[in-house]
Design a protein around this motif. Structure first.
Motif, PDB file in Angstrom:
ATOM      1  N   ARG A  61      38.513  29.123  36.352  1.00 30.00           N
ATOM      2  CA  ARG A  61      37.277  29.020  35.957  1.00 30.00           C
ATOM      3  C   ARG A  61      36.443  30.441  36.786  1.00 30.00           C
ATOM      4  NH1 ARG A  61      35.719  26.647  31.280  1.00 30.00           N
ATOM      5  NH2 ARG A  61      36.298  24.585  31.136  1.00 30.00           N
ATOM      6  N   GLY A  62      35.897  31.225  36.496  1.00 32.39           N
ATOM      7  CA  GLY A  62      34.836  31.959  36.785  1.00 32.39           C
ATOM      8  C   GLY A  62      35.550  32.994  37.716  1.00 32.39           C
ATOM      9  N   LEU A  63      36.589  33.462  37.315  1.00 32.50           N
ATOM     10  CA  LEU A  63      37.354  34.632  38.284  1.00 32.50           C
ATOM     11  C   LEU A  63      36.847  35.672  38.472  1.00 32.50           C
ATOM     12  CD1 LEU A  63      39.903  35.167  39.912  1.00 32.50           C
ATOM     13  CD2 LEU A  63      41.183  35.730  38.000  1.00 32.50           C
ATOM     14  N   SER A  64      36.312  36.393  39.421  1.00 32.70           N
ATOM     15  CA  SER A  64      35.812  37.500  39.470  1.00 32.70           C
ATOM     16  C   SER A  64      36.714  38.875  39.297  1.00 32.70           C
ATOM     17  CB  SER A  64      35.187  37.636  40.764  1.00 32.70           C
ATOM     18  OG  SER A  64      34.146  36.434  41.000  1.00 32.70           O
ATOM     19  N   VAL A  65      36.780  39.424  38.279  1.00 35.80           N
ATOM     20  CA  VAL A  65      37.683  40.484  38.024  1.00 35.80           C
ATOM     21  C   VAL A  65      36.901  41.565  37.325  1.00 35.80           C
ATOM     22  CG1 VAL A  65      38.642  39.252  35.795  1.00 35.80           C
ATOM     23  CG2 VAL A  65      40.080  41.039  37.032  1.00 35.80           C
ATOM     24  N   ASP A  70      43.432  44.089  32.139  1.00 35.41           N
ATOM     25  CA  ASP A  70      44.674  44.685  32.848  1.00 35.41           C
ATOM     26  C   ASP A  70      45.455  43.361  33.537  1.00 35.41           C
ATOM     27  OD1 ASP A  70      43.838  47.038  32.081  1.00 35.41           O
ATOM     28  OD2 ASP A  70      42.932  47.755  34.073  1.00 35.41           O
ATOM     29  N   LEU A  71      44.430  42.277  34.007  1.00 35.70           N
ATOM     30  CA  LEU A  71      45.171  41.241  34.791  1.00 35.70           C
ATOM     31  C   LEU A  71      46.184  40.334  33.674  1.00 35.70           C
ATOM     32  CD1 LEU A  71      45.431  39.837  37.123  1.00 35.70           C
ATOM     33  CD2 LEU A  71      43.213  38.315  36.475  1.00 35.70           C
ATOM     34  N   MET A  72      45.430  40.472  32.450  1.00 40.60           N
ATOM     35  CA  MET A  72      46.249  39.520  31.390  1.00 40.60           C
ATOM     36  C   MET A  72      47.453  40.338  31.089  1.00 40.60           C
ATOM     37  SD  MET A  72      44.524  37.025  30.653  1.00 40.60           S
ATOM     38  CE  MET A  72      43.378  36.701  31.827  1.00 40.60           C
ATOM     39  N   SER A  73      47.561  41.857  31.033  1.00 41.21           N
ATOM     40  CA  SER A  73      48.814  42.494  30.668  1.00 41.21           C
ATOM     41  C   SER A  73      49.727  42.260  31.824  1.00 41.21           C
ATOM     42  CB  SER A  73      48.283  43.937  30.298  1.00 41.21           C
ATOM     43  OG  SER A  73      47.723  44.523  31.425  1.00 41.21           O
ATOM     44  N   THR A 124      29.720  40.896  32.962  1.00 41.80           N
ATOM     45  CA  THR A 124      29.698  39.634  33.670  1.00 41.80           C
ATOM     46  C   THR A 124      30.658  39.794  34.833  1.00 41.80           C
ATOM     47  OG1 THR A 124      31.054  38.264  32.530  1.00 41.80           O
ATOM     48  CG2 THR A 124      28.747  38.320  31.852  1.00 41.80           C
ATOM     49  N   PHE A 125      31.831  40.490  34.897  1.00 41.56           N
ATOM     50  CA  PHE A 125      32.833  40.430  35.956  1.00 41.56           C
ATOM     51  C   PHE A 125      33.210  39.139  36.346  1.00 41.56           C
ATOM     52  CE2 PHE A 125      30.276  44.388  36.857  1.00 41.56           C
ATOM     53  CZ  PHE A 125      31.216  45.084  36.368  1.00 41.56           C
ATOM     54  N   SER A 126      33.336  38.134  35.259  1.00 43.35           N
ATOM     55  CA  SER A 126      33.686  36.927  35.428  1.00 43.35           C
ATOM     56  C   SER A 126      34.595  36.273  34.269  1.00 43.35           C
ATOM     57  CB  SER A 126      32.611  35.930  35.580  1.00 43.35           C
ATOM     58  OG  SER A 126      32.914  34.690  36.011  1.00 43.35           O
ATOM     59  N   ASP A 163      48.923  42.050  42.717  1.00 55.04           N
ATOM     60  CA  ASP A 163      47.378  42.428  42.773  1.00 55.04           C
ATOM     61  C   ASP A 163      46.531  41.341  42.875  1.00 55.04           C
ATOM     62  OD1 ASP A 163      48.127  45.164  42.666  1.00 55.04           O
ATOM     63  OD2 ASP A 163      48.132  45.262  40.564  1.00 55.04           O
ATOM     64  N   TYR A 164      46.836  40.046  42.886  1.00 54.66           N
ATOM     65  CA  TYR A 164      45.835  38.944  42.856  1.00 54.66           C
ATOM     66  C   TYR A 164      46.181  37.807  43.725  1.00 54.66           C
ATOM     67  CZ  TYR A 164      49.583  37.311  39.827  1.00 54.66           C
ATOM     68  OH  TYR A 164      50.681  36.680  39.478  1.00 54.66           O
ATOM     69  N   ASN A 165      45.215  37.033  44.148  1.00 53.64           N
ATOM     70  CA  ASN A 165      45.346  35.778  44.751  1.00 53.64           C
ATOM     71  C   ASN A 165      44.165  35.174  44.495  1.00 53.64           C
ATOM     72  OD1 ASN A 165      45.286  33.959  46.778  1.00 53.64           O
ATOM     73  ND2 ASN A 165      46.281  35.053  48.244  1.00 53.64           N
ATOM     74  N   PHE A 166      44.235  33.849  43.749  1.00 54.81           N
ATOM     75  CA  PHE A 166      42.980  33.266  43.160  1.00 54.81           C
ATOM     76  C   PHE A 166      43.746  31.658  43.077  1.00 54.81           C
ATOM     77  CE2 PHE A 166      44.809  35.075  39.522  1.00 54.81           C
ATOM     78  CZ  PHE A 166      45.237  33.865  38.483  1.00 54.81           C
ATOM     79  N   ASN A 167      42.646  30.653  43.048  1.00 55.98           N
ATOM     80  CA  ASN A 167      42.792  29.221  43.020  1.00 55.98           C
ATOM     81  C   ASN A 167      42.747  28.838  41.353  1.00 55.98           C
ATOM     82  OD1 ASN A 167      43.387  28.987  45.778  1.00 55.98           O
ATOM     83  ND2 ASN A 167      41.055  28.927  46.133  1.00 55.98           N
ATOM     84  N   ALA A 168      43.200  27.765  41.085  1.00 53.98           N
ATOM     85  CA  ALA A 168      43.315  27.190  39.720  1.00 53.98           C
ATOM     86  C   ALA A 168      43.316  25.718  40.035  1.00 53.98           C
ATOM     87  CB  ALA A 168      44.447  27.768  38.931  1.00 53.98           C
ATOM     88  N   SER A 169      43.224  25.161  38.785  1.00 55.16           N
ATOM     89  CA  SER A 169      43.440  23.962  38.881  1.00 55.16           C
ATOM     90  C   SER A 169      44.334  23.078  37.759  1.00 55.16           C
ATOM     91  CB  SER A 169      41.991  23.095  38.684  1.00 55.16           C
ATOM     92  OG  SER A 169      42.128  21.700  38.861  1.00 55.16           O
TER      93      SER A 169
END
Length: 176
Positions: A61-65, A70-73, A124-126, A163-169
């Motif tokens: 939720r609310g990943l700032s990107v 590009d992240l999805m690909s 929104t960059f989210s 290129d990424y490091n984020f949290n998920a649930s």
């Protein structure tokens, strides 16, 4: 000649305390190298059984990107990601599917009700993401264990890649 002399030595040469210490050291060496074998491993999980394929659904939720497409690909091309569960690295898992969820806003209606409509803001960059990860987990009585950490609904996980490091649930766990 007696077995023990007045100074507590065996045959007048070896102290009983020295003999006891040597016996304890010998028993420790035998206990470490001979007795445990493979069944005495401390790292075994209680009630552990077979390893099975597991699929885990995660929500981000609310990943700032800046460029979510590009992240999805990148997810679709790499097909693997590193997973960290409760601050413990759990290895690499397969990215089975990834879907960008639409951004919605609640809009009050004239009749007093509310509707969820697409967010009209262009930048929104989210973004919100629904991901399905797959891997091999040990199945215990308490559920699947991946990298010595239990996987349950609500467990926070960290995903890490080039290129990424984020949290998920975790929102769903399926054992194949």
């Amino acid at each position: 000649m007696t077995i023990l002399d007045s100074k507590g030595r065996l045959f007048g040469k070896v102290s009983i305390l020295d003999l006891g210490a040597a016996l304890v050291i010998l028993l420790v060496i035998v206990g470490i190298f001979v007795v445990p074998g493979t069944s005495g491993s401390v790292a075994q999980l209680p009630g552990s059984s077979a390893t099975k394929a597991v699929e885990v659904d995660l929500i981000v939720r609310g990943l700032s990107v800046r460029h979510p497409e590009d992240l999805m690909s990148q997810f679709r091309e790499e097909k693997k990601t590193n997973i960290v569960i409760r601050n413990q690295p759990a290895g690499k898992v397969d990215i089975v599917s990834v879907k960008e969820l639409p951004r919605l806003v609640i809009v009050p209606q004239p009749d007093g009700s509310a509707k969820a409509l697409p967010d009209p803001r262009p930048d929104t960059f989210s973004t919100d993401i629904l991901m399905t990860l797959g891997g091999q987990a040990t199945i215990t009585d308490d559920g699947p264990v991946l990298g010595n950490s239990k996987l349950k609904i609500g467990t926070p996980v960290e995903l890490e890649g080039k290129d990424y490091n984020f949290n998920a649930s975790v929102i769903d766990v399926r054992v194949e």
